[in-house]
Design an enzyme around this catalytic site. Structure first.
Site, PDB file in Angstrom:
ATOM      1  N   ASP A 113       0.861  -1.185   0.000  1.00 16.38           N
ATOM      2  CA  ASP A 113       0.000   0.000   0.000  1.00 16.38           C
ATOM      3  C   ASP A 113       0.901   1.239   0.000  1.00 16.38           C
ATOM      4  O   ASP A 113       1.205   1.795  -1.051  1.00 16.38           O
ATOM      5  CB  ASP A 113      -0.929  -0.071   1.219  1.00 16.38           C
ATOM      6  CG  ASP A 113      -1.903   1.087   1.303  1.00 16.38           C
ATOM      7  OD1 ASP A 113      -1.932   1.912   0.371  1.00 16.38           O
ATOM      8  OD2 ASP A 113      -2.646   1.178   2.299  1.00 16.38           O
ATOM      9  N   ASP A 169      -7.234  -9.877   4.981  1.00 17.90           N
ATOM     10  CA  ASP A 169      -8.332  -9.812   5.948  1.00 17.90           C
ATOM     11  C   ASP A 169      -8.765  -8.389   6.255  1.00 17.90           C
ATOM     12  O   ASP A 169      -8.057  -7.425   5.964  1.00 17.90           O
ATOM     13  CB  ASP A 169      -7.895 -10.444   7.272  1.00 17.90           C
ATOM     14  CG  ASP A 169      -6.948  -9.528   8.066  1.00 17.90           C
ATOM     15  OD1 ASP A 169      -5.984  -9.007   7.456  1.00 17.90           O
ATOM     16  OD2 ASP A 169      -7.186  -9.309   9.261  1.00 17.90           O
TER      17      ASP A 169
END
Ligand code: IMP
Length: 195
Positions: A113, A169
């Site tokens: 990210d 998740d």
């Protein structure tokens, strides 16, 4: 269709989500990545380092697709709590059990990210003087992250938003999904309570 059936069977409370990458798209791309890794590490026996927990399914698929001999180990860092926002420098939760000095090393990340986690891991591992250090990320979400961070193999470049499934998740949910789906902001806000 097959994914819908699996979804019903595996998670009764699954929210509506946009499927970003199907299980079949992922499967094909994993084989393409494995092909590149076979070619680039042909005469080596790299240590493949899976970054827990998110990369556990990717590592399992990738190592079975790769034909060259390799060793497998795992590291764990905590970048996020139960929520979706990064919280400063990653904490090392689990270190390697093998010595990588003089070895070829391939870091396996689920998603990049900002790149902070991978940069940190690279620095940590480079200090141990591997012969060669390369990284593979299934997903590259960098829009504002460090464009200079070397990632030798990228599965897919994806747009922002929070994705789950195939090991990824949100507060420990959705890792088991065989595809990658994007949750909408309302769904992620519900879990944005950091631990
Ligand atoms: P970075 O340090 O900002 O590059 O974040 C990398 C780590 O954050 C990954 O290894 C994941 O654990 C987590 N992460 C970042 N984006 C997502 C996402 O969309 N879904 C699930 N986990 C994510």
């Amino acid at each position: 269709m097959e994914e819908e059936v699996l979804t019903v069977a595996t998670d009764r409370a699954l929210p509506q989500m946009e499927v970003v990458l199907s299980a079949e798209q992922i499967r094909r791309r994993v084989y393409e990545l494995a092909h590149e890794i076979n070619r680039d590490f042909m005469d080596e026996t790299p240590v493949v380092i899976g970054m827990l927990k998110g990369s556990f399914i990717f590592v399992a698929d990738l190592c079975r697709a790769v034909a060259i001999p390799h060793h497998i180990d795992f590291m764990a860092v905590a970048a996020y709590g139960a929520g979706t926002a990064a919280m400063g420098a990653p904490r090392l939760l689990k270190d390697l059990t093998v010595n990588i000095t003089g070895r070829s090393v391939l870091i396996v990340e689920d998603i990049v990210d900002t790149g902070a986690t991978l940069s940190h891991i690279r620095r940590l591992l480079l200090a141990r003087q591997p012969r060669r250090l390369a990284s593979v990320a299934l997903l590259d979400k960098r829009a504002h992250g460090d464009p200079e961070l070397p990632i030798e193999y990228v599965g897919f470049k994806i747009d922002g938003g929070f994705v789950v499934g195939y090991g990824l998740d949100l507060a420990e949910r959705y890792r088991h999904l065989p595809y990658i789906g994007r949750l909408n902001p309302t769904q992620t806000e519900e879990n944005d309570t950091r631990v």
